[in-house]
Every structure is written in C-alpha cells, then in structure tokens.
Scaffold this motif. Structure first.
Motif, PDB file in Angstrom:
ATOM      1  N   ARG A 162       0.832  -1.205   0.000  1.00  0.00           N
ATOM      2  CA  ARG A 162       0.000   0.000   0.000  1.00  0.00           C
ATOM      3  C   ARG A 162       0.872   1.265   0.000  1.00  0.00           C
ATOM      4  O   ARG A 162       0.465   2.316   0.492  1.00  0.00           O
ATOM      5  N   GLY A 163       2.097   1.128  -0.526  1.00  0.00           N
ATOM      6  CA  GLY A 163       3.025   2.252  -0.585  1.00  0.00           C
ATOM      7  C   GLY A 163       3.682   2.587   0.726  1.00  0.00           C
ATOM      8  O   GLY A 163       4.459   3.534   0.802  1.00  0.00           O
ATOM      9  N   LEU A 164       3.421   1.808   1.794  1.00  0.00           N
ATOM     10  CA  LEU A 164       3.948   2.084   3.127  1.00  0.00           C
ATOM     11  C   LEU A 164       5.037   1.078   3.460  1.00  0.00           C
ATOM     12  O   LEU A 164       4.901  -0.114   3.196  1.00  0.00           O
ATOM     13  N   GLY A 165       6.121   1.567   4.090  1.00  0.00           N
ATOM     14  CA  GLY A 165       7.309   0.747   4.238  1.00  0.00           C
ATOM     15  C   GLY A 165       7.507   0.143   5.600  1.00  0.00           C
ATOM     16  O   GLY A 165       6.575  -0.328   6.257  1.00  0.00           O
ATOM     17  N   ALA A 166       8.762   0.167   6.051  1.00  0.00           N
ATOM     18  CA  ALA A 166       9.188  -0.530   7.258  1.00  0.00           C
ATOM     19  C   ALA A 166       8.336  -0.102   8.445  1.00  0.00           C
ATOM     20  O   ALA A 166       8.078   1.081   8.655  1.00  0.00           O
ATOM     21  N   GLY A 167       7.895  -1.074   9.224  1.00  0.00           N
ATOM     22  CA  GLY A 167       7.043  -0.803  10.361  1.00  0.00           C
ATOM     23  C   GLY A 167       5.574  -0.928  10.020  1.00  0.00           C
ATOM     24  O   GLY A 167       4.803  -1.489  10.791  1.00  0.00           O
ATOM     25  N   TYR A 168       5.165  -0.422   8.875  1.00  0.00           N
ATOM     26  CA  TYR A 168       3.778  -0.574   8.432  1.00  0.00           C
ATOM     27  C   TYR A 168       3.579  -1.912   7.719  1.00  0.00           C
ATOM     28  O   TYR A 168       2.507  -2.506   7.796  1.00  0.00           O
ATOM     29  N   THR A 169       4.597  -2.378   6.998  1.00  0.00           N
ATOM     30  CA  THR A 169       4.555  -3.689   6.352  1.00  0.00           C
ATOM     31  C   THR A 169       5.357  -4.674   7.197  1.00  0.00           C
ATOM     32  O   THR A 169       6.545  -4.462   7.444  1.00  0.00           O
ATOM     33  N   GLY A 228     -17.466 -18.695  -9.994  1.00  0.00           N
ATOM     34  CA  GLY A 228     -16.110 -18.190  -9.825  1.00  0.00           C
ATOM     35  C   GLY A 228     -16.065 -16.779  -9.298  1.00  0.00           C
ATOM     36  O   GLY A 228     -14.981 -16.245  -9.047  1.00  0.00           O
ATOM     37  N   ARG A 229     -17.215 -16.152  -9.082  1.00  0.00           N
ATOM     38  CA  ARG A 229     -17.260 -14.792  -8.554  1.00  0.00           C
ATOM     39  C   ARG A 229     -17.380 -14.827  -7.039  1.00  0.00           C
ATOM     40  O   ARG A 229     -18.077 -15.689  -6.491  1.00  0.00           O
ATOM     41  N   GLN A 230     -16.722 -13.905  -6.366  1.00  0.00           N
ATOM     42  CA  GLN A 230     -16.794 -13.875  -4.910  1.00  0.00           C
ATOM     43  C   GLN A 230     -16.495 -12.476  -4.386  1.00  0.00           C
ATOM     44  O   GLN A 230     -15.833 -11.664  -5.044  1.00  0.00           O
ATOM     45  N   LEU A 231     -16.988 -12.223  -3.158  1.00  0.00           N
ATOM     46  CA  LEU A 231     -16.803 -10.944  -2.474  1.00  0.00           C
ATOM     47  C   LEU A 231     -16.080 -11.175  -1.158  1.00  0.00           C
ATOM     48  O   LEU A 231     -16.288 -12.196  -0.489  1.00  0.00           O
ATOM     49  N   ARG A 232     -15.253 -10.196  -0.771  1.00  0.00           N
ATOM     50  CA  ARG A 232     -14.513 -10.270   0.488  1.00  0.00           C
ATOM     51  C   ARG A 232     -14.760  -9.008   1.305  1.00  0.00           C
ATOM     52  O   ARG A 232     -14.909  -7.907   0.758  1.00  0.00           O
ATOM     53  N   LEU A 233     -14.750  -9.189   2.643  1.00  0.00           N
ATOM     54  CA  LEU A 233     -14.862  -8.060   3.556  1.00  0.00           C
ATOM     55  C   LEU A 233     -14.037  -8.361   4.796  1.00  0.00           C
ATOM     56  O   LEU A 233     -14.094  -9.478   5.327  1.00  0.00           O
ATOM     57  N   ALA A 234     -13.254  -7.382   5.249  1.00  0.00           N
ATOM     58  CA  ALA A 234     -12.430  -7.552   6.446  1.00  0.00           C
ATOM     59  C   ALA A 234     -12.505  -6.293   7.294  1.00  0.00           C
ATOM     60  O   ALA A 234     -12.437  -5.168   6.774  1.00  0.00           O
ATOM     61  N   LEU A 235     -12.653  -6.485   8.607  1.00  0.00           N
ATOM     62  CA  LEU A 235     -12.631  -5.396   9.585  1.00  0.00           C
ATOM     63  C   LEU A 235     -11.476  -5.666  10.537  1.00  0.00           C
ATOM     64  O   LEU A 235     -11.422  -6.742  11.158  1.00  0.00           O
ATOM     65  N   THR A 236     -10.555  -4.737  10.669  1.00  0.00           N
ATOM     66  CA  THR A 236      -9.330  -5.006  11.416  1.00  0.00           C
ATOM     67  C   THR A 236      -8.951  -3.847  12.327  1.00  0.00           C
ATOM     68  O   THR A 236      -9.359  -2.702  12.106  1.00  0.00           O
ATOM     69  N   ARG A 237      -8.171  -4.178  13.344  1.00  0.00           N
ATOM     70  CA  ARG A 237      -7.449  -3.181  14.139  1.00  0.00           C
ATOM     71  C   ARG A 237      -6.014  -3.671  14.257  1.00  0.00           C
ATOM     72  O   ARG A 237      -5.773  -4.782  14.748  1.00  0.00           O
ATOM     73  N   THR A 238      -5.084  -2.896  13.770  1.00  0.00           N
ATOM     74  CA  THR A 238      -3.677  -3.262  13.771  1.00  0.00           C
ATOM     75  C   THR A 238      -2.874  -2.141  14.424  1.00  0.00           C
ATOM     76  O   THR A 238      -3.431  -1.125  14.831  1.00  0.00           O
ATOM     77  N   TYR A 239      -1.557  -2.332  14.500  1.00  0.00           N
ATOM     78  CA  TYR A 239      -0.749  -1.298  15.132  1.00  0.00           C
ATOM     79  C   TYR A 239       0.674  -1.322  14.592  1.00  0.00           C
ATOM     80  O   TYR A 239       1.094  -2.264  13.918  1.00  0.00           O
ATOM     81  N   LYS A 240       1.399  -0.255  14.887  1.00  0.00           N
ATOM     82  CA  LYS A 240       2.811  -0.133  14.543  1.00  0.00           C
ATOM     83  C   LYS A 240       3.545   0.297  15.805  1.00  0.00           C
ATOM     84  O   LYS A 240       3.341   1.397  16.315  1.00  0.00           O
ATOM     85  N   ALA A 241       4.397  -0.579  16.335  1.00  0.00           N
ATOM     86  CA  ALA A 241       5.122  -0.288  17.574  1.00  0.00           C
ATOM     87  C   ALA A 241       6.365   0.537  17.270  1.00  0.00           C
ATOM     88  O   ALA A 241       6.990   0.373  16.209  1.00  0.00           O
ATOM     89  N   LYS A 257       4.264   6.112  22.029  1.00  0.00           N
ATOM     90  CA  LYS A 257       3.204   5.120  22.097  1.00  0.00           C
ATOM     91  C   LYS A 257       3.037   4.487  20.709  1.00  0.00           C
ATOM     92  O   LYS A 257       3.367   5.094  19.690  1.00  0.00           O
ATOM     93  N   PRO A 258       2.495   3.264  20.622  1.00  0.00           N
ATOM     94  CA  PRO A 258       2.259   2.658  19.312  1.00  0.00           C
ATOM     95  C   PRO A 258       1.218   3.430  18.507  1.00  0.00           C
ATOM     96  O   PRO A 258       0.318   4.065  19.070  1.00  0.00           O
ATOM     97  N   GLU A 259       1.351   3.366  17.196  1.00  0.00           N
ATOM     98  CA  GLU A 259       0.300   3.853  16.319  1.00  0.00           C
ATOM     99  C   GLU A 259      -0.792   2.782  16.241  1.00  0.00           C
ATOM    100  O   GLU A 259      -0.498   1.600  16.073  1.00  0.00           O
ATOM    101  N   LEU A 260      -2.053   3.179  16.333  1.00  0.00           N
ATOM    102  CA  LEU A 260      -3.182   2.262  16.247  1.00  0.00           C
ATOM    103  C   LEU A 260      -3.962   2.549  14.975  1.00  0.00           C
ATOM    104  O   LEU A 260      -4.159   3.709  14.610  1.00  0.00           O
ATOM    105  N   ALA A 261      -4.418   1.483  14.303  1.00  0.00           N
ATOM    106  CA  ALA A 261      -5.105   1.651  13.027  1.00  0.00           C
ATOM    107  C   ALA A 261      -6.390   0.833  13.007  1.00  0.00           C
ATOM    108  O   ALA A 261      -6.384  -0.356  13.334  1.00  0.00           O
ATOM    109  N   THR A 262      -7.484   1.474  12.629  1.00  0.00           N
ATOM    110  CA  THR A 262      -8.753   0.794  12.366  1.00  0.00           C
ATOM    111  C   THR A 262      -8.913   0.687  10.859  1.00  0.00           C
ATOM    112  O   THR A 262      -8.790   1.687  10.152  1.00  0.00           O
ATOM    113  N   GLY A 263      -9.190  -0.530  10.373  1.00  0.00           N
ATOM    114  CA  GLY A 263      -9.205  -0.724   8.930  1.00  0.00           C
ATOM    115  C   GLY A 263     -10.417  -1.471   8.431  1.00  0.00           C
ATOM    116  O   GLY A 263     -11.058  -2.240   9.160  1.00  0.00           O
TER     117      GLY A 263
END
Length: 769
Positions: A142-149, A515-528, A558-564
């Motif tokens: 997603r164009g984001l580097g070390a720590g985010y990936t 062969g058609r399908q849909l995906r959905l994801a709800l997440t909370r992640t972080y970057k320390a 403090k860690p960065e918190l992400a809701t996705g």
C-alpha cells in the motif's frame, strides 16, 4: 521486577473447511488493537490467560461425536430393515488455491514464480509481486514501508542481526502476501504482511546445484547454491547451502543550495561521491524430520549465516558560491569493514491430542556483528582535519516459545488458540576515538544493553455460515516490555505497552460455481516504535546540516493504532485466469512523526514524537489470464498485470501531498510469459510513480519515477540440466534519485542527489543429480 508471563492452555487449528483439509496450514486473518495501557498489569494478565483458557474449557465439554463414547444399542428396536447410509467425501490438495479458497485475502508466489527470473536476492523477486513495491531494501505494501509492512520468515520475526540479503530465491519455498492481519501472527501489520516460507523436508530424494553469475558496470556477483535431501523410512533430512561473493563500484553526484527569501542564491556547492567494496558470505539450512508410528512429528531446524564486507569511499565538496559554516570540511574519505554471524536452532513437536493437533516450537538465536568505521575529513587545502574511528560490537540473543492447538468444533467450525513468548537481549559496545588537528586523541566508550520481552495470546475461528459463505473471527493480545541500561544517563529505556486486536473477515461465493466472490475484512492493527526510536541516546552527524542532522529517540512514544476496512471482488475462470479489485481504508491514531528541530546548542536534530492522526486509502487491481482467451492463436502465453493507487493524509502536516511515510502514490506492473516445450521466456515492466511529499511544515522531498524492465530466457537442456539467462534494469533507470527542500523564514535550502543505474545480466546453470 521481572514481568510475569502467564501462558494458558494452547489453541486450536482449523479443521476441514470448504472440503479442503490443507486449508489448516494456510489460514490468515486480521486483528484489532483497542487501547494502550500498562502491559503487565494484573487485569490484562488475567485477560490474556482467559483468552486461552475459555476455549479450552469449551472444547473439553463439547467433544465432537467421533470421540464420544457410543451409547448401548436399543435392543427393542427392529434393525432388520435398518439401512446404513454411506457418505463419501472427496477432496484434493491439487484443487486448493489459497487466493481463492481462504477467507482472508492472500497471494502466494510459488517456487516457479520465485526462481523464474534468476534473481540473486529476495528484493528483486518481490518488486514484481502484485501490491508490493521496493525502495532500496525496503519492502512496501500500500506504498507504506518498514514498520507498516510486516516481514516474517516462516511465520516468525527474523532473529536479531538477520538480513534478507542472505536469503537466495533457491532457499525459498513460497512467499505469502497477506493483505490483512492475522490473529495467529503479530498484529504489527497496518499495511499487510509478507511471509517468506523457507524450503523444508521433501518426500523424495533431491540433489541439485545452481551456479549463478551476475554482472553490470557497477556490480559483479558469483554464487553457488545446493540442496541435498532424502527420505528413509520415517526419517527425512534436508540440507541447503549457499555461498556468494562479489564486488561493487559506485559514483554519485549531489548539489546543495541556499536561497534567501528574496530569491537570491547565497550558497551553492557540488559534491562528488565514489567508492566501492567487496562482500562474501555463506548460509547453511539443515532440517531433520522424524515421524513416529502414532503420527506425531519431531522437527529439528537450524541455520548458520556468516558474511563480511569491506567498503571504502571518498567525497569532495566543490564550493560554487558563498561561504559555509565552520568547520567547513571540503573533503573526506574512509572505510567500514564489517562482519556478521547468526546462529539459530529450533525444536518443533507436532502431536495429535484431545481430538485436535498440538504444535509446539522452542527456538534460540544468537548473533554477533562487528564493524570498524574510519573517517578522515579535511577543510580546504587540508588546513584542518578531523579523524574519527568508531569500533562497534553488538551481541544479540533471543529465546522464544510458540504453541498452537487446533481442532474442529461443532459443525463446520475450525478453532485455534495459542501463545507466543520471547525474550531478546542485546549488548552493544562502541569505542569512539576522535582527534582534531594536533589535539590529543579523545576516547569514549559507550555501552547499550536493551532487553525486550514479548508475550502474545490469540484465538481464531473459521467456519461456514452457509455453503457459499465463510467467516473468520479472531483476537490477539500482545504485550511488549522494553528495559535498557547504558553508560550514559540518557541511554536508559523503560517502556511497557499492550494491544488487544480483534478481527473479522467474510468470504461470499456466488452460487452455481460462477467463480465470482466478495470479500470483507474489519481489522485493528498497530505499529510499535522501534528500539532506536525509543532510545534517547544521541548520534552526532559528522557534518550537521538540515539534510544530515543528529538523531535521538523518545522513550515516551506510544504505538500507532489503526482501524481498517477492506472490501474486494474477485472472478476466477477454469482456464486459470482471474481478476481482482479491492479497496482499503486505514484510520491511524498516535501517528509517529520525525520532527526536525534546532537544539539549544544550535545543532539540527531529528527526534520522533506522537503527533496527530493519519488516513490511508488504497485501490488495487490485478488480472492474470492465458492470452489465448483473448487471442486464440497466442497459445503458451500467460499475461499478468496489477496496479495500486494509494492516498494518505497526515492531519498535523499541511497539504497538499502530506502523505504518510513518503507513500508511493501509484505503482503497477505488467508481464508476459511464454512456454513451448523445453523453452520459455518472459518479461516484466514495473512502474513506480514518484512525486513531491510534504514531510512537515518546512520539509518536503521528491522521489524518482522508476521504470524497471526485466527479462529472462530458460532452456531445459535435458531432464538434468537447464540454463537461464536474465537481463535486469534494461532501461537503465538510476539507482537512486531524490530532491529535498527545507523552507522557513530565513530562506530555502535545496539538496538533489542522483546515482546512475546500470543494466545487469545474469547466467544461471541448474543441475539435478
């Protein structure tokens, strides 16, 4: 006081989902930090333990029918007409596709795709992967580097001192690109996870060797890689070894200018840099597996890595206009020889117990890194000089234990729970010698001894809600405690944080096998925050400017918190084609920004701080298909293409272009592969759009737009030998290029840097015995 780590009962692995038993080894998911508090406080120790204990109690009371005691037969019932209904379930691993069948979105690069271009490093492999960009040796999703990936090796963080440069494509079994986080893995995956799976024990004899040579006007590299593996009764063994050596030469040019508010130039100089060096190394990966009669497995795995490099450089400033602050060093030279050793071993035991599978792993790692940095700088006409010699030795060790218990529960449920605990210790000693002109030599000895304790517990469940709807829910609790001591008072660190991360993902497959399908994801992640970001000790730059400031950490980060949220549409065809479109959103709080300030002594200083929020959006598309589906005469040709458009905003940085982490706004690649009999060839064009990024109110920078064209040709000379020829960077894109600006009330500082690129050719001979 030592932190108390409470390790509850282990956890449960998914069973048979969507008629695919192999799916147990390919689960991925996402997760969800909620808040940051004291990590090892009593309530959260209990919460982590409960995360494990509760599912175990449930399982103990709800054994599946297959393991319950049979009831006595009812003799009053007439069984003469009873019919036995036979249900036959068929499944095949050959029909399992993690990209299509897993509830969590995942792309898997297999061995053919990894070795196709004859690359000598994993970074060149991944630059052609969909949704991944490579900037130098930084992997970005997603164009984001070390720590985010997040980067994992065999599902675990690499040991201290481990370098991905040491991994050759021949040592890799597959690469998993996981777009959402997983409760089973660490939740430090705001952008996603790249999991590199190394080759392991084989079921049949294997003896092969590969000789490689790569050449350009800047680099020469020779390597040899071999595998020896076999299976004898219940014992399997595997040994992969690689050795390499090479040399490089480089030259770069930079300009630095300062303009007054009126627009008049007051300072200007050019800098010529050149240097080079040599490197060599080797790595051994031995593995042994023994299967017991009852189906249990014992795995012994090890790795040994040794490498060294020597480099030398020289730079010269040529003043074009104006005077520069003193000491005005106009010339410098130096070198940095370094050596690295890494050892790792782990014991893995897999057992069928309690109606499920228990998987336990204990590992230990130790590394040693030494470097000797010699620098000498002179003012104009060598009127004054500074000599600086820094000898650094870093010893690092880590011990860890992981456990997972998996089993089926109720109808169509696959439940897993487990834990992950580790302790890492570093011991860094630096002996600094400095001398200016005829003054006496000053010596400073610095020591830095951090310790990092980690503990995590997770639970996850995947099940079929209906025949064409599957769901995944999970949660992971992670705690980190960092303590350190040092010779200087500001070298100490004391930091405790925890994150609780829930996740939910859903997969809907349209009926009638379309062969058609849909995906959905709800997440909370972080970057320390990293250890360097938490360390308050200061690193002083030789030439202190806006563009080469001193640096220091911040123990209060403090860690960065992400809701996705992630949503996607996919279409698969029987001929092997597919198309996928996905959108994502990440809302980040406590964003960690590096601020550039002037300290009380008048020196420029980079220091991180939590500063505001950030918002990230991504639109991704991917297509793969045999070209004959569009052009009937184009048999044997496969086409693949992907594109990623990225947006982000940092609330505390004025726009426009206030993107997060110098995010790449657009990347794309397109490739064609042709195969006919024993001959194959292919090419890939990778595009990365560069643009201006507003780093802070005063700082901005521009990155290079890259176009990389690579090609290969493969001949299978006979069943034992094949020859591969490759050409990389056919367009000769510069190795690096950037422009930086710093603007304030006193004027505008500008720096531009360019390092030319070169076409690289490679020859690989592969032999099987």
């Amino acid at each position: 006081m030592e932190p108390e780590l409470i390790i509850g009962p282990l956890a449960f692995e998914p069973g048979t989902i969507n008629n695919c038993p192999e799916r147990n080894n390919h689960l991925s998911s996402a997760s969800h930090p909620v808040q940051v508090q004291e990590m090892f406080s009593q309530p959260f120790r209990c919460g982590a333990a409960a995360l494990l204990i509760f599912p175990s109690l449930v399982l103990a009371q709800t054994a599946p029918a297959s393991v319950k005691a049979a009831k006595p037969a009812d003799k009053t019932k007439d069984t003469s007409t009873a019919q036995i209904q036979t249900i036959e379930v068929k499944g095949s691993a050959a029909h399992y596709d993690p990209r299509r069948d897993d509830t969590a979105s995942k792309t898997v690069l297999n061995r053919d795709e990894i070795t196709k271009y004859g690359d000598d490093n994993v970074f060149d492999v991944l630059k052609r992967a969909p949704g991944v960009t490579v900037t130098g040796n930084v992997l970005r999703m997603r164009g984001l580097g070390a720590g985010y990936t997040q980067i994992l090796v065999n599902g675990d963080r690499p040991p201290p001192g481990f370098s991905l440069d040491a991994l050759t494509p021949d040592q890799i079994e597959r690469i998993e690109i996981i777009r959402s986080a997983s409760a089973e893995y660490s939740m430090q995956a705001i952008a996603g996870t790249i999991n590199i799976i190394l080759r392991k024990v084989v079921a049949k004899p294997q003896r092969d060797v590969r000789l490689s040579y790569n050449h350009s006007s800047q680099n020469r590299n020779t390597s040899v890689n071999g595998t020896w593996a076999n299976k004898v009764d219940q014992l399997s063994y595997f040994l992969n070894a690689a050795a390499w050596r090479g040399t490089n030469d480089y030259a770069s040019h930079s300009d630095e200018e300062f303009y007054l508010p009126s627009g008049q130039i007051s300072q200007s100089r050019e800098t010529a840099n050149n240097g080079g060096g040599a490197w060599k190394g080797m790595v051994l990966l031995p593995r042994v597996l023994y299967k017991f009669d009852n189906g249990d497995e014992l795995n012994l795995n090890g790795s040994a890595q040794a490498s060294s490099n020597e480099s030398a450089y020289r730079w010269v400033h040529t003043a074009q206009f104006g005077a520069w602050p003193r000491p005005d060093y106009a010339e410098g030279q130096g070198g940095t020889p370094a050596k690295q050793r890494v050892l790792k071993g782990d014991v893995n035991y897999v057992s069928k117990i309690g109606g499920g599978k228990l998987d336990l792993t204990m590992s230990a790692e130790r590394s040693r890194f030494t470097s000797d940095s010699d620098n000498v700088m002179y003012t104009a006409a060598r009127a004054s000089r500074l000599e600086r010699n820094w000898d650094t030795t870093t010893l690092a060790s880590r011990a860890s234990m992981r456990g997972k218990f998996t089993r089926s529960l109720f109808d169509d449920h696959s439940l897993a729970t487990g834990f992950d605990a580790s302790r890492q210790k570093d011991d860094q000693a630096r002996d600094r010698h400095e001398q200016t002109d005829a003054a006496p030599v000053t010596e400073t000895i610095e020591r830095f001894e951090p310790r990092i304790d980690r503990f995590a517990a997770f639970i996850q469940d995947e099940w079929n809600l209906r025949q064409n709807i599957s769901a995944y829910v999970g949660a992971r609790w992670e705690g980190v405690q960092t303590e350190s001591s040092g010779t200087n008072a500001d070298g100490g660190i004391s930091s405790r944080n925890h994150v609780l991360s829930p996740v939910a993902q859903f997969l809907y497959k349209f009926p009638d096998k379309s062969g058609r399908q849909l995906r959905l994801a709800l997440t909370r992640t972080y970057k320390a925050p990293t250890l360097d970001q938490l360390t308050s000790r200061r690193y002083e730059a030789t030439l202190n400017t806006r563009f080469s400031p001193d640096s220091s950490g911040n123990p209060n980060l403090k860690p960065e918190l992400a809701t996705g949220i992630d949503a996607g549409y996919e279409q698969f065809w029987e001929q092997g084609g597919m198309v996928a479109i996905s959108v994502t959103r990440r809302a980040i709080t406590d964003y960690i920004r590096t601020a550039l300030v002037v300290d009380p002594n008048g020196r420029w200083l980079n220091q991180p701080l939590n500063d505001g929020d950030a918002l990230v959006h991504t639109l991704e598309a991917e297509v793969k298909m045999p070209l004959k589906s569009l052009i009937p005469s184009a048999t044997g040709v496969d086409m693949r293409a992907s594109a990623s458009r990225n947006w982000s905003e940092v609330s505390t940085v004025p726009g426009p272009n206030n993107r997060l982490d110098a995010q790449m706004p657009l990347s794309a690649n397109v490739g064609l592969d042709y195969k006919s009999g024993d001959f194959g060839l292919g090419a890939t064009l990778v595009f990365q759009k560069g643009s201006w990024v507003q780093v802070s109110e005063a700082q901005s920078q521009r990155q290079l737009t890259r176009r990389d064209l690579d090609a290969y040709a493969l001949w299978k000379l006979d069943p034992r030998y094949q020859l591969r020829v490759s050409v990389a960077n056919i367009l000769g894109t510069p190795g690096s290029w950037y422009e930086r600006l710093y603007a304030d009330a006193s004027g505008i500082s500008r720096q531009a840097h360019v390092m030319p690129g070169a076409i690289r050719t490679g020859v690989n001979l592969e032999a099987k015995f």
